[in-house]
Design a protein around this motif. Structure first.
Motif, short mmCIF file in Angstrom:
data_model
loop_
_atom_site.label_atom_id
_atom_site.label_comp_id
_atom_site.label_asym_id
_atom_site.label_seq_id
_atom_site.Cartn_x
_atom_site.Cartn_y
_atom_site.Cartn_z
N LYS A 144 0.83 -1.19 0.00
CA LYS A 144 0.00 0.00 0.00
C LYS A 144 0.88 1.25 0.00
O LYS A 144 1.85 1.34 0.72
CB LYS A 144 -0.91 0.03 1.23
CG LYS A 144 -1.98 -1.03 1.25
CD LYS A 144 -2.98 -0.77 2.34
CE LYS A 144 -2.32 -0.64 3.68
NZ LYS A 144 -3.30 -0.44 4.78
N GLY A 145 0.49 2.25 -0.81
CA GLY A 145 1.23 3.48 -0.84
C GLY A 145 2.56 3.39 -1.56
O GLY A 145 3.33 4.34 -1.58
N ALA A 159 -12.90 4.70 -2.54
CA ALA A 159 -11.54 4.96 -2.06
C ALA A 159 -11.33 6.44 -1.77
O ALA A 159 -10.67 6.81 -0.79
CB ALA A 159 -10.52 4.48 -3.11
N THR A 160 -11.93 7.29 -2.60
CA THR A 160 -11.81 8.74 -2.39
C THR A 160 -12.43 9.15 -1.06
O THR A 160 -11.84 9.93 -0.29
CB THR A 160 -12.50 9.50 -3.54
OG1 THR A 160 -11.86 9.16 -4.78
CG2 THR A 160 -12.41 11.01 -3.32
N LYS A 208 -12.98 7.21 1.56
CA LYS A 208 -12.25 6.61 2.68
C LYS A 208 -10.95 7.33 2.97
O LYS A 208 -10.45 7.31 4.10
CB LYS A 208 -11.98 5.12 2.40
CG LYS A 208 -13.22 4.25 2.54
CD LYS A 208 -12.85 2.78 2.52
CE LYS A 208 -14.05 1.91 2.87
NZ LYS A 208 -13.72 0.48 2.98
N ASP A 209 -10.38 7.98 1.95
CA ASP A 209 -9.13 8.69 2.14
C ASP A 209 -9.33 10.06 2.80
O ASP A 209 -8.36 10.67 3.26
CB ASP A 209 -8.42 8.89 0.80
CG ASP A 209 -7.83 7.59 0.27
OD1 ASP A 209 -7.64 6.66 1.09
OD2 ASP A 209 -7.56 7.50 -0.93
N GLN A 210 -10.58 10.53 2.83
CA GLN A 210 -10.85 11.83 3.45
C GLN A 210 -10.71 11.74 4.96
O GLN A 210 -11.11 10.76 5.59
CB GLN A 210 -12.26 12.32 3.08
CG GLN A 210 -12.40 12.69 1.63
CD GLN A 210 -13.78 13.26 1.30
OE1 GLN A 210 -14.24 13.18 0.18
NE2 GLN A 210 -14.43 13.84 2.29
N ASP A 239 2.80 -3.08 5.22
CA ASP A 239 1.99 -2.43 4.20
C ASP A 239 1.47 -3.41 3.16
O ASP A 239 0.83 -3.00 2.19
CB ASP A 239 2.79 -1.32 3.50
CG ASP A 239 2.99 -0.11 4.41
OD1 ASP A 239 2.10 0.16 5.22
OD2 ASP A 239 4.05 0.53 4.31
#
Length: 827
Positions: A54-55, A189-190, A192-194, A384
């Motif tokens: 991830k990332g 995903a957008t 959840k990233d907030q 990760d």
């Protein structure tokens, strides 16, 4: 003193709860019903996202390259006729019917095979006639002798659609993507990233979660059905030749099936084996049913929570069911042994007293062993790697639930069942523990010397451990994945793909087309001026630079098939009497290509809009072992130096890079997590035993056991992979449980007898029995993982079983030997 008072306060509150066993069972039954409901939402995932970091910037690059040049949503179907002549009229007929059959399957959008490959030299087509079309193998006027030679020597189609020996052909089956599902995933995903969501966004996310879960299950079901139908077609044509199926979608679908099968096999096999073992241990149906029931409750509740949280099982976490069963049953075995011990020595105790003393005397050591095991699996959550992190969370959650179930359901059911009958031979010490006790008490110096020599050998073995993994080795030889990958690797230019992307200036329509068209009209006749204006971006200079990298990749032993615009340029050069095409000719040829060939042969390798070109290559995994990191580094160095490009103009991407990145990240993170596990275990020892000496002595045998297994891997040439790399942390976390129980009982016996050797003798005779029983249970439970189709799971299970056996032996020999040498008798 404060910790002791708090623990006693907890125990008193616990006993008040235990006074109402029926109500406790009623609550457990309610939670079980709720867990069973949400367990129906428990799902499986084996997508490519579950095998990456991830990332990771390499992941971002991979996704961008896939978006620009096309992803991996295709299957590869190979066909090798029994008679060995893949281009005979009869076999071409089989190939054509095979192509038509798979193309008729719902979800297959297109098929590109040898039958669709353009033939430009059978007989030769002058460049000025290219716009008029070209022949294929199905054309009536094709020269088959020339066609066979052209395809086998083609820089583009050799090892892509036909093997070097001409005996095997391949076809690519493009599969329809679910654009709506991808949009749901992106929006989800957008959100959840907030960092913070308002009420409307929170409601939207909840709705998206439901829709995504339902749509994904439908998508996976449809994809599995499509692959099943392709396999049915393959089976129908197996009488005409040998057919293999490959591709990322097939691997993902098969791995989901592996996960499901592993859950069933692991869970069922573990239950059956442990039932047999429990009956052999205790000789009573009561002591078989209670642990199994407790394990069942734990598993259902854990699956219910995971279903509620929408946490799917992956190929890595597919063994969590068997591990939870092992953990729960191990906890109950300690309670059973203690209960039966009290039955033997305390005739006057009634059922309530027996249960109360059993639960309170084992509450503290079981709590601390649960916490240390949670710490061991918790170390995986800092990874990760998605499946490794999820595996850690699943086990932490499950072990917590196992502890609660063991200390609520088990005693409540035991109270309602009434007092058990005393066991006449319970006081007789096990032969194994008696022998080990004698060795530890009277041969402690010899055992310590052996341990020191063993440690030196382990250190040397650990230095030999590598990360030299091959993805093809991850699967059993009899699986479709393994057979397909091995065949493609050997006959069609390698398996694991990677891309080299070069970045130039993007295309801009500057109007130079008008200056070139007069020359084009002379060469090729009237050409549509703006049918494909991007063709002017493809220049001689760019193709020469691409060819430099292309030839470098082809010259490397570990690299198989390479496809790029240089492949097409070489083909065009052959048609142009061996002379490279100039800029005018390049633009004209590209403008004359039919749209379907542009989409098939140009767009996957060049993107004028972004200014990028792609060289697609595969590595040969069945060849000599090689360093993936070194390969990537050397490609970057060569490309930047030879083409004078900066670091932002060259990217190496693909599953090869992601796979290597995952292994490197796992290795680096496990060094930190191992230290975390040791620190957590040390803290548990100090809190429970209030002694730094006991804490240190308790760790030594388990560190040696884990180090021995890792050293064995080094000596045996078994590389660390995504699962075996976690063995050290997990085996230490579980192994110290035995040390905690042993030292807890040793302190009681030492306070009673005052003599270290006498205390060890009594500890072996009592808690040694429980350690032996739980140790065998854990060893057999991990050994069950050898039934998996996923080789890392097999190695993880067998090697962890060995680590547990060594930990059990060390805790019953080395640990008491250290106690003899470093703990003084009490007056």
């Amino acid at each position: 003193m404060g910790n002791t008072n708090r623990l006693r306060w907890v125990e008193q509150g616990y006993l008040r709860l235990l006074a109402h066993p029926k109500w406790l069972l009623f609550v457990v039954a309610g939670l079980l019903a709720l867990g069973g409901f949400f367990a129906t939402r428990f799902s499986f995932d084996a997508s490519s996202e579950t095998l990456v970091v991830k990332g990771d910037p390499d992941l971002a690059a991979y996704e961008r390259v896939s978006e620009t040049f096309g992803g991996d949503a295709f299957l590869l179907l190979t066909f090798a006729p029994h008679d060995g002549d893949s281009l005979s009229p009869a076999n071409l007929g089989h190939l054509q019917r095979l192509r038509d059959r798979v193309l008729a399957i719902e979800g297959v959008t297109s098929v590109f095979s040898l039958l669709d490959a353009p033939l430009l030299s059978s007989p030769p087509i002058p460049l000025d006639q290219l716009a008029n079309g070209f022949r294929t193998l199905t054309s009536p006027d094709v020269d088959m002798a020339l066609a066979v030679e052209e395809l086998r020597q083609s820089p583009l189609f050799r090892e892509l659609l036909i093997s070097n020996d001409g005996r095997t052909t391949a076809m690519r089956l493009d599969i329809a993507e679910d654009s709506e599902l991808n949009d749901l995933k992106a929006r989800r995903a957008t959100l959840k990233d907030q960092v913070q969501l308002n009420a409307a966004e929170a409601d939207e996310l909840e709705s998206l979660d439901t829709r995504y879960r339902e749509d994904r299950q439908r998508f996976l079901s449809d994809r599995a059905q499509l692959i099943s139908e392709v396999r049915q077609v393959r089976a129908e044509y197996s009488e005409f030749g040998l057919l293999h199926l490959g591709g990322v979608p097939m691997i993902a679908a098969d791995m989901i099936q592996f996960v499901k099968n592993d859950l069933i096999v692991f869970g069922g096999t573990v239950v059956v084996l442990i039932m047999i073992i429990l009956y052999l241990f205790f000789g009573s149906v009561r002591w078989v049913l209670l642990p199994i029931a407790a394990a069942g409750v734990t598993i259902i509740l854990t699956m219910g929570v995971l279903g509620f949280l929408d946490k799917p099982a992956t190929v890595i976490s597919s063994n969590f069911v068997s591990l939870l069963a092992i953990t729960t049953i191990s906890l109950t075995i300690h309670l059973i042994v203690r209960y039966r011990e009290l039955l033997q020595v305390s005739d006057g105790l009634d059922s309530e007293d027996l249960v109360e003393i059993t639960m309170t005397s084992k509450f503290a050591p079981c709590l601390y062993t649960a916490v240390t095991t949670i710490a061991a699996f918790g170390s995986l959550t800092v990874s990760d790697i998605v499946p490794v992190e999820d595996f850690g969370w699943m086990m932490c959650l499950g072990i917590g639930i196992a502890f609660v179930v063991t200390f609520t359901f088990f005693p409540s059911a035991l109270l309602l069942m009434g007092r058990a009958e005393p066991v006449i031979d319970f006081g007789k010490e096990l032969g194994v523990t008696r022998v080990l006790s004698h060795l530890a008490r009277w041969q402690s110096n010899a055992i310590l010397i052996i341990a020191l020599v063993w440690s030196a050998a382990a250190i040397f073995g650990i230095s030999r451990v590598s990360l030299d993994n091959r993805f093809v080795d991850y699967f059993q030889d009899d699986t479709d994945i393994s057979q397909g990958m091995a065949y493609i690797d050997k006959h069609l230019g390698g398996t694991v793909p990677f891309d080299v992307v070069l970045k130039f200036e993007p295309f801009e329509d500057l109007g130079e087309e008008d200056d070139l068209f007069d020359e084009e009209d002379d060469l090729f006749g009237d050409v549509e001026a703006d049918a494909f204006p991007e063709r002017y971006w493809y220049t001689r200079d760019k193709l020469d630079r691409i060819r430099t990298v292309h030839r470098y990749l082809e010259a490397r032993d570990e690299v198989g098939k390479v496809v790029s615009l240089a492949s097409l340029d070489e083909l065009a050069t052959q048609l142009n009497d061996g002379q490279p095409l100039n800029n005018v000719q390049i633009a004209a040829v590209l403008g004359a290509l039919p749209l379907d060939l542009k989409n098939e042969l140009i767009r996957p390798y060049g993107s004028p809009a972004t200014g990028e070109v792609r060289l697609s290559a595969r590595v040969i995994e069945s060849g000599p072992h090689f360093d993936r990191g070194a390969l990537v580094s050397e490609i970057l160095t060569f490309t930047r130096n030879e083409l004078n490009l900066d670091e932002h103009q060259v990217v190496v991407s693909g599953m090869l890079v992601l796979f290597n990145s995952m292994l490197q990240q796992l290795y680096s993170s496990q060094v930190d997590t191992l230290a975390y596990v040791l620190l957590a275990a040390f803290a548990m020892f100090v809190i429970l035993l209030r002694s730094f000496l006991y804490a240190l002595l308790g760790l030594i045998p388990n560190i040696l056991a884990a180090a021995t297994v890792i050293a064995f891997m080094g000596y045996a040439g078994i590389p660390l992979d995504m699962m075996t790399i976690t063995i050290a942390a997990i085996s230490i976390g579980i192994g110290v449980d035995n040390a905690i129980h042993y030292l807890h009982r040793f302190r009681i016996e030492l306070a009673k007898w005052g003599d270290v050797r006498v205390a060890i003798a009594w500890s072996h005779a009592s808690i040694g029995r429980a350690l032996y029983f739980t140790g065998l249970t854990i060893i057999i439970g991990f050994s069950v993982l050898c039934f998996s189709n996923f080789v890392p799971t097999i190695l993880f299970g067998l090697l962890t079983a060995v680590a547990m056996a060594l930990a059990l032996l060390a805790n019953l020999t080395l640990l008491p030997s250290l106690l003899v040498l470093f703990v003084k008798d009490r007056a």
